[in-house]
Design a protein around this motif. Structure first.
Motif, PDB file in Angstrom:
ATOM      1  N   ALA B  86       0.839  -1.206   0.000  1.00  0.00           N
ATOM      2  CA  ALA B  86       0.000   0.000   0.000  1.00  0.00           C
ATOM      3  C   ALA B  86       0.867   1.245   0.000  1.00  0.00           C
ATOM      4  N   GLN B  87       1.932   1.223   0.796  1.00  0.00           N
ATOM      5  CA  GLN B  87       2.831   2.387   0.833  1.00  0.00           C
ATOM      6  C   GLN B  87       3.424   2.657  -0.540  1.00  0.00           C
ATOM      7  N   GLN B  88       3.756   1.571  -1.250  1.00  0.00           N
ATOM      8  CA  GLN B  88       4.407   1.735  -2.550  1.00  0.00           C
ATOM      9  C   GLN B  88       3.425   2.171  -3.639  1.00  0.00           C
ATOM     10  N   HIS B  89       2.269   1.531  -3.665  1.00  0.00           N
ATOM     11  CA  HIS B  89       1.357   1.759  -4.791  1.00  0.00           C
ATOM     12  C   HIS B  89       0.220   2.727  -4.483  1.00  0.00           C
ATOM     13  N   LEU B  90      -0.133   2.852  -3.218  1.00  0.00           N
ATOM     14  CA  LEU B  90      -1.295   3.677  -2.868  1.00  0.00           C
ATOM     15  C   LEU B  90      -0.945   4.699  -1.783  1.00  0.00           C
ATOM     16  N   PRO B  91       0.095   5.498  -2.021  1.00  0.00           N
ATOM     17  CA  PRO B  91       0.499   6.420  -0.954  1.00  0.00           C
ATOM     18  C   PRO B  91      -0.622   7.384  -0.543  1.00  0.00           C
ATOM     19  N   ALA B  92      -1.486   7.748  -1.481  1.00  0.00           N
ATOM     20  CA  ALA B  92      -2.577   8.670  -1.117  1.00  0.00           C
ATOM     21  C   ALA B  92      -3.574   7.986  -0.198  1.00  0.00           C
ATOM     22  N   LEU B  93      -3.786   6.691  -0.390  1.00  0.00           N
ATOM     23  CA  LEU B  93      -4.693   5.962   0.503  1.00  0.00           C
ATOM     24  C   LEU B  93      -4.069   5.847   1.892  1.00  0.00           C
ATOM     25  N   VAL B  94      -2.769   5.578   1.918  1.00  0.00           N
ATOM     26  CA  VAL B  94      -2.074   5.516   3.201  1.00  0.00           C
ATOM     27  C   VAL B  94      -2.157   6.875   3.904  1.00  0.00           C
ATOM     28  N   ALA B  95      -1.960   7.941   3.130  1.00  0.00           N
ATOM     29  CA  ALA B  95      -2.046   9.287   3.710  1.00  0.00           C
ATOM     30  C   ALA B  95      -3.447   9.544   4.268  1.00  0.00           C
ATOM     31  N   ALA B  96      -4.459   9.126   3.522  1.00  0.00           N
ATOM     32  CA  ALA B  96      -5.835   9.321   3.991  1.00  0.00           C
ATOM     33  C   ALA B  96      -6.085   8.519   5.263  1.00  0.00           C
ATOM     34  N   ALA B 116     -19.629   1.230   3.277  1.00  0.00           N
ATOM     35  CA  ALA B 116     -21.006   0.894   3.625  1.00  0.00           C
ATOM     36  C   ALA B 116     -21.697   2.047   4.353  1.00  0.00           C
ATOM     37  N   ASN B 117     -20.921   2.760   5.168  1.00  0.00           N
ATOM     38  CA  ASN B 117     -21.476   3.901   5.896  1.00  0.00           C
ATOM     39  C   ASN B 117     -21.794   5.052   4.937  1.00  0.00           C
ATOM     40  N   ALA B 118     -20.968   5.164   3.885  1.00  0.00           N
ATOM     41  CA  ALA B 118     -21.219   6.095   2.777  1.00  0.00           C
ATOM     42  C   ALA B 118     -21.449   7.529   3.235  1.00  0.00           C
ATOM     43  N   SER B 119     -20.734   7.949   4.250  1.00  0.00           N
ATOM     44  CA  SER B 119     -20.827   9.351   4.661  1.00  0.00           C
ATOM     45  C   SER B 119     -20.200  10.224   3.587  1.00  0.00           C
ATOM     46  N   PRO B 120     -20.823  11.363   3.276  1.00  0.00           N
ATOM     47  CA  PRO B 120     -20.195  12.271   2.316  1.00  0.00           C
ATOM     48  C   PRO B 120     -18.835  12.774   2.808  1.00  0.00           C
ATOM     49  N   ALA B 121     -18.581  12.645   4.116  1.00  0.00           N
ATOM     50  CA  ALA B 121     -17.314  13.088   4.687  1.00  0.00           C
ATOM     51  C   ALA B 121     -16.315  11.945   4.851  1.00  0.00           C
ATOM     52  N   GLY B 122     -16.654  10.736   4.389  1.00  0.00           N
ATOM     53  CA  GLY B 122     -15.750   9.587   4.550  1.00  0.00           C
ATOM     54  C   GLY B 122     -14.373   9.908   3.972  1.00  0.00           C
ATOM     55  N   ASP B 123     -13.352   9.792   4.797  1.00  0.00           N
ATOM     56  CA  ASP B 123     -12.039  10.305   4.406  1.00  0.00           C
ATOM     57  C   ASP B 123     -11.396   9.539   3.257  1.00  0.00           C
ATOM     58  N   THR B 124     -11.669   8.230   3.163  1.00  0.00           N
ATOM     59  CA  THR B 124     -10.998   7.464   2.110  1.00  0.00           C
ATOM     60  C   THR B 124     -11.749   7.538   0.780  1.00  0.00           C
ATOM     61  N   PRO B 126     -13.000   9.876  -1.417  1.00  0.00           N
ATOM     62  CA  PRO B 126     -12.460  10.583  -2.591  1.00  0.00           C
ATOM     63  C   PRO B 126     -11.202   9.904  -3.149  1.00  0.00           C
ATOM     64  N   VAL B 127     -10.415   9.309  -2.252  1.00  0.00           N
ATOM     65  CA  VAL B 127      -9.208   8.608  -2.713  1.00  0.00           C
ATOM     66  C   VAL B 127      -9.617   7.415  -3.584  1.00  0.00           C
ATOM     67  N   LEU B 128     -10.612   6.695  -3.133  1.00  0.00           N
ATOM     68  CA  LEU B 128     -11.091   5.556  -3.926  1.00  0.00           C
ATOM     69  C   LEU B 128     -11.595   6.026  -5.293  1.00  0.00           C
ATOM     70  N   LEU B 129     -12.286   7.164  -5.282  1.00  0.00           N
ATOM     71  CA  LEU B 129     -12.781   7.715  -6.555  1.00  0.00           C
ATOM     72  C   LEU B 129     -11.623   8.111  -7.474  1.00  0.00           C
ATOM     73  N   ALA B 130     -10.595   8.716  -6.896  1.00  0.00           N
ATOM     74  CA  ALA B 130      -9.464   9.165  -7.720  1.00  0.00           C
ATOM     75  C   ALA B 130      -8.669   7.984  -8.285  1.00  0.00           C
ATOM     76  N   ILE B 191     -10.015  16.151  -0.461  1.00  0.00           N
ATOM     77  CA  ILE B 191      -9.821  16.118  -1.921  1.00  0.00           C
ATOM     78  C   ILE B 191      -8.731  15.121  -2.296  1.00  0.00           C
ATOM     79  N   ALA B 192      -8.984  14.368  -3.355  1.00  0.00           N
ATOM     80  CA  ALA B 192      -7.953  13.515  -3.948  1.00  0.00           C
ATOM     81  C   ALA B 192      -7.906  13.818  -5.443  1.00  0.00           C
ATOM     82  N   VAL B 193      -6.703  13.937  -5.963  1.00  0.00           N
ATOM     83  CA  VAL B 193      -6.537  14.346  -7.360  1.00  0.00           C
ATOM     84  C   VAL B 193      -5.558  13.418  -8.074  1.00  0.00           C
ATOM     85  N   CYS B 194      -5.911  13.054  -9.312  1.00  0.00           N
ATOM     86  CA  CYS B 194      -5.005  12.307 -10.179  1.00  0.00           C
ATOM     87  C   CYS B 194      -4.876  13.098 -11.486  1.00  0.00           C
TER      88      CYS B 194
END
Lengths: 734, 262, 144
Positions: B86-96, B116-124, B126-130, B191-194
């Motif tokens: 995860a650290q190598q390939h998904l650093p933004a997810l690790v950061a989140a 599953a909770n699907a909160s609009p504020a769920g921290d991960t 946007p990362v999943l979307l990006a 925010i997560a950006v690619c």
């Protein structure tokens, strides 16, 4: 995080300096040393028993049913007839079940224990009914079968529009401020301060048990056993002996457990009385946040007249505090706010007009600082604004204005000893390095530094201590030990430890031979409430005097023996309640705070990185505990100044959970460096002055000044949330 | 909670079976959201049973599957933070993951729970979307951009269990969370950006975590200034207990500007 | 029935697995050193260790500790406790059990933590009395 201590003896120490020197050389073994705190071992092992930790056989659970509207009357209370309301399942208490007065005894008899059917509702979350049941699910189920209907009325939320005034205060010094001659510059500014929750980590709670004599014993989380005792007697029509109040280990108070525990205790007691068995009434965090008292929000407006060289000619100050739905302690909070409003400065002509009004929010009440943080916030920022207008350094302006030995305060009090404005200012300035530059890797960060100078009256205002006449008893026991009997409570600040230190040194015995009796009204005399920075200084002095008298008597008599000491107002203190002239406090403690902040202009986030505060405590009875008071108070002030925000909706708090009411975490807390300055007070125990509240006063204005230093924008309102910072930056001319 | 049945399946197959046959059943992973709601009785409809998937080994771990990185739905944030893959390939997810709560929450919170909770504020989220992550369930795969269907509503069926989340390996995603304090804060804006492909995903600015389509279109054509300008029309922030619409508009632009400068 | 290890002892619990671990510890096992400060995983006063990891026991269903090792303040024996007394890291004491357990985990994994490490490790434990200064000092004093 090192701690520097300045010991300063000499000017201002008066006649008593020499005896202390003698004491220090010959007898003092505990005072001034950071001995292990009395309650330390039980707190680090989990053995300490807080209210909800106590096992009480046969106890039921209690619950408070509260109003859902901010203002109106109760039209009807309907119990679902299909539900089993049998007394063996559930007990219901209404206002009709109150044997005594339906009043929470405090200053004004306006706050009912429970709203009456047909009676007035003055705020959301106002208690209406009480329920008890053997288990929590029955309790929750029963609550769902009660319907309360209201006739709503138009609520008042804006204090400026409020018609009902709890109290007004006017302070005048010198000439009519607007007629002062020679004024060259007038600066006017308004400041707004927000609500703040005390957020003791242990919520409110009490357990009440009926006793065979028809009385009630209440064990609870509280600061002031005798406040609760008085309130309990009155509402339940009990004698002094029938009402017994015992303090359990208490998980923080900060003023939040000064008056509100009376409400909790009466409620628990009413349920216990009706149920004929013990009842536990423990709030969860949501109820505690939604219903209990907060720091008074307010608006403070200054008009300051000066000469171009900075000479201070007049201060004209208006204070408006929002008291909320009931009076609680509002008049006393306003009093402290008014007396501290002109800041630690010497001004020939002062007018303070202070007003506290009623609105339809939950009542506001005691919180560390008690009005002074609000008015000192405005006073300190006013110095900044005047300095900016005159184009001179605000530190230089403070040196020009600040109260020194022999000066008189706004109430006309002549300061005759232990005045430390220059000591704390010099100590703080000396302790800070130059502001370090921001790392180039953080281009959106602006760094700044701000300073404040404050004073805080120790002990009750005016004739408060005289009226109260707090009492302490001490017993010399046959086994060679000594017991301190006091109603002053340990709420984390170290009461038990410092009282033992004071007694041990006055008795000339090791601390191990001194114990403190439980805070139980059937055992200990009324030492007054544990509030107002008075415990170490006023009650501690009584402990010292009692021990000294015991020592004398033991030369002639044998143990067991007992002495009592009550506060006697020195003849030199004069206070006129009607004119607000005279010696407002027996003495003042002083602090200078320097705050460094990083402001991220991308997000508006304010991070307080470093806080240096020099505090004159007279004498550090226990340096580690004294620093602990300063550091904890400072962080509460950082929270108040930056992130602790309460938004209102329909008269209720939106921030009614810990997920929405945010206090600083360890990652948010600045490096706090405390410098204890010791400028002794002749009537304090070993020279000590009260400093419990002082650290709450200084950080907020220092932080706002630092934000200005960093960004060039002035915020006139706290908390300085990212939303306000971003808005202010957007308004700033490019 | 006394009337809520606790179910401990012995394996994933058992969990799927129980989920399908137990009416009113809610899956329980680390409990960081669900246990709060259960205790406060705020879940509607009130669940009659909780299905404990926390300990299922099939839902743990970080592994390579079909050229993607797969993270078990019940793997903790701590597990993600510590994972070398995860650290190598998904650093933004690790950061989140590192911004979520503090140690106590990172030790229990999971991607499955956040989804599953699907909160609009769920921290991960946007990362999943990006990352164009794929949500794997007991019966299908769901592209992340079709997962959130409304305020706290998802494309999941009532008895469907999230088993894993899959990520492509070659994305460069950057992440920033704006909260009220340094730890234990729910976001004001996240925010997560690619850059390639152009993805601008934002949380706490609408009823769902969303992809900012206008900003993405501008970014896809290399127009960074256009992306920053367009993002204000992509989001629908409101005033709530945590922030204001005005602030969220301004700070979304500010943060996007910073992320695109990197 | 749930069987687990509590402070080194094998214990079993007969009630519903959906009850909060916090309530079971306090009410059924009388381990009242674990405190409830918020009930939603914000304050950390209910922190306990499960298999050596710090968690908020208000967020754990007791069924989830089946076969696991639970440590509460009653089972802690650490130099941190004396350090907390000496440094003034405990004031009102209500956050202290959770704070100690979180600090204990840090010291198990990092022998000589920095002040920033300590802040991060304790960020899930709110204290309203100390300003954290003395807590951080106490933890740093136990680094080896």
């Amino acid at each position: 995080m090192s701690c520097l201590r300045y010991r300063w003896r000499g000017r201002g120490a008066g006649l008593s300096a020499q005896p202390w020197k003698f004491l220090l050389l010959n007898m003092v073994t505990a005072v001034g040393r950071s001995v292990p705190r009395r309650d330390g071992a039980s707190k680090v092992t989990g053995e300490a028993r807080y209210t909800d930790d106590l096992v009480v056989a046969g106890a039921w659970y209690g619950k408070t049913i509260r109003s859902t509207i901010p203002r109106g009357t109760i039209r009807s209370i309907t119990l679902d007839p299909a539900y089993d309301w049998g007394g063996s399942r559930v007990v219901l208490v209404t206002a009709d079940d109150i044997p005594g007065d339906n009043v929470v005894d405090l200053i004004r008899d306006d706050q009912p224990v429970l709203a009456r059917q047909g009676g007035e509702i003055r705020h959301k979350e106002e208690p209406i009914l009480l329920l008890a049941a053997a288990d929590r699910s029955t309790l929750e189920e029963a609550a769902e079968h009660i319907r309360i209907e209201y006739v709503p009325a138009e609520p008042v939320f804006d204090p400026a529009q409020a018609s009902e005034v709890y109290t007004t205060i006017e302070i005048r010094k010198g000439d009519d401020v607007e007629a002062v001659e020679g004024v060259e510059v007038v600066v006017e500014r308004s400041f707004t301060v927000g609500l703040q929750e005390q957020l003791y980590i242990e919520p409110q709670g009490a357990i009440a048990s009926p006793t065979p004599d028809g009385g009630i014993t209440v064990i609870g989380s509280l600061q002031c056993p005798y406040y609760v005792h008085r309130a309990l007697k009155r509402a339940l029509k009990l004698t002094d002996q029938q009402a017994v109040v015992v303090q359990a280990e208490t998980g923080g108070g900060f003023g939040g457990k000064e008056e509100y525990p009376s409400m909790v205790a009466i409620h628990a007691a009413l349920l216990a009385r009706k149920a004929g068995r013990p009842v536990r009434l423990i709030y969860d965090r949501h109820e505690d946040l939604a219903a209990t008292t907060k720091r008074h929000p307010g608006v403070i407006t200054h008009r300051t007249g000066v000469k171009k060289d900075g000479t201070l000619l007049f201060q004209n100050i208006d204070i408006l505090l929002d008291g909320g739905g009931y009076c609680t302690l509002t008049p006393v909070v306003l009093s402290r706010a008014a007396i501290h409003a002109s800041g630690p400065y010497s001004c020939p002509n002062v007018r303070v007009r202070a007003r506290a009004v009623a609105t339809n929010t939950p009542p506001n009440g005691a919180f560390r600082g008690f009005g002074a943080p609000q008015s000192l916030f405005a006073a300190e920022l006013m110095v900044e604004h005047v300095a900016e207008r005159l184009g001179i350094s605000s530190v230089d302006l403070r040196r020009k204005w600040m109260l020194r030995l022999g000066d008189t305060t706004a109430t006309g009090q002549k300061l005759t000893e232990s005045v430390s404005s220059d000591l704390v200012l010099d100590a703080a300035l000396k302790a800070v390095p130059p502001v370090p530059p921001v790392s180039p890797s953080r281009p959106s960060v602006r760094r700044g530094r701000g300073l404040s100078l404050v004073f805080h009256g120790s002990g009750f205002t005016g004739s408060g201590e005289k009226k109260l006449s707090g009492t302490v008893a001490m017993e010399a026991l046959a086994d060679g030990t000594f017991q301190i009997l006091t109603a002053s409570t340990e709420i984390g600040q170290g009461t038990k430890t410092i009282f033992c230190q004071l007694a041990a040194d006055a008795l000339g015995v090791p601390m191990g031979r001194v114990t403190v009796a439980p805070q139980d009204t059937s055992l200990v005399p009324d030492s007054g409430p544990t509030v107002a920075s008075r415990t170490a200084m006023i009650v501690g002095r009584l402990v010292q005097e009692a021990a000294t008298e015991i020592t004398e008597r033991l030369k002639r008599e044998k143990a067991p023996l007992r002495v009592e000491k009550s506060y006697i107002q020195p003849d030199s203190l004069h206070w006129d309640e009607t004119t607000y002239r005279g010696d407002a406090y027996p003495i003042y403690a002083w602090a200078c705070t320097i705050a460094d902040v990083d402001v991220d202009v991308t997000t508006g986030a304010v991070r307080v990185t470093d806080l240096v505060t020099a505090v004159d405590c007279g004498k550090a009875l226990h340096p580690v505990l004294a620093e602990g008071q300063v550091e904890g108070g400072c962080l509460q002030a950082v929270g108040w100044a930056t992130i602790e925000e309460i938004k209102m909706k329909d008269g209720g708090y939106q921030n009614d959970r810990l997920a929405t009411y945010l206090i600083p975490t360890a990652l948010d807390a600045p490096n706090i460096r405390t410098i204890l300055v010791e400028n002794p007070y002749s009537r304090g125990p070993f020279g000590a002055k009260g400093i419990g509240e002082l650290p709450m006063d200084g950080p907020a204005p220092a932080i706002i000044a630092a934000i200005h230093d960093a960004t060039g924008v002035w915020l006139d309102e706290i908390p300085a949330t990212p939303e306000k910072v971003i808005a202010a930056l957007a308004r700033k001319p490019a | 909670m006394r009337d809520v049945t606790y179910l401990r399946p012995k394996d994933l197959q058992d969990a799927v079976q129980l989920s399908r046959t137990t009416p009113g059943c809610r899956p329980l992973a680390g409990g960081t959201d669900l246990m709060v709601m259960l205790h406060a009785r705020t879940l509607r409809p009130a669940p009659r049973a909780i299905l404990d998937v926390w300990s299922l080994s099939e839902l743990k771990g970080v592994r390579r599957v079909d050229g993607m990185l797969e993270i078990g739905a019940a793997e903790s944030y701590t597990g993600i933070i510590r994972s070398a893959e995860a650290q190598q390939h998904l650093p933004a997810l690790v950061a989140a993951a590192r911004t979520i709560g503090a140690a106590q929450i990172q030790n229990r919170g999971t991607l499955g729970g956040n989804l599953a909770n699907a909160s609009p504020a769920g921290d991960t989220l946007p990362v999943l979307l990006a990352y164009d992550a794929v949500v794997v369930t007991d019966r299908r795969s769901i592209a992340i951009d079709r997962f959130f269907t409304g305020y706290r509503h998802t494309a999941l069926q009532s008895d469907e269990l999230i088993t894993a989340v899959r990520f492509p390996l070659d994305r460069q995603v950057v992440f920033r969370k704006v909260g009220t304090r340094a730890a234990q804060a729910i976001s004001k804006v996240v925010i997560a950006v690619c850059r390639q492909p152009a993805r601008v995903a934002i949380g706490s600015v609408a009823e769902v975590p969303l992809r900012a389509s206008g900003a993405e279109a501008a970014l896809a054509s290399g127009d960074v200034a256009g992306a920053i300008a367009a993002v204000t029309a992509d989001i629908r922030p409101i005033d709530d207990v945590r922030s204001t619409a005005t602030y969220r508009q301004a700070v979304t632009q500010n943060v996007l500007r910073e992320l695109l400068r990197q | 029935m749930v069987q687990f290890t509590l402070n080194g002892r094998r214990v079993s619990f007969e009630g519903s697995g959906s009850r909060r671990l916090l309530d079971v510890l306090r009410e059924d096992f009388r381990a009242t050193g674990t405190k409830e400060g918020c009930g939603e995983g914000e304050c950390g006063a209910c922190s306990v260790l499960i298999d050596g990891d710090v968690v908020d026991s208000c967020l754990v269903a007791v069924g989830q500790v089946e076969g696991r090792d639970v440590l509460t303040i009653e089972g802690l024996s650490s130099p941190l406790q004396q350090a907390f007394i000496e440094h003034g890291a405990a004031q009102c004491g209500i956050c202290t059990p959770g704070m100690l357990l979180a600090a204990h985990v840090l010291l198990q994994r990092t022998t000589r933590p920095s002040a920033d490490d300590v802040r991060e490790a304790l960020a899930g434990n709110l204290c309203r009395c100390t300003g954290y200064t003395k807590i951080i000092e106490a933890v740093l004093s136990c680094g080896t």
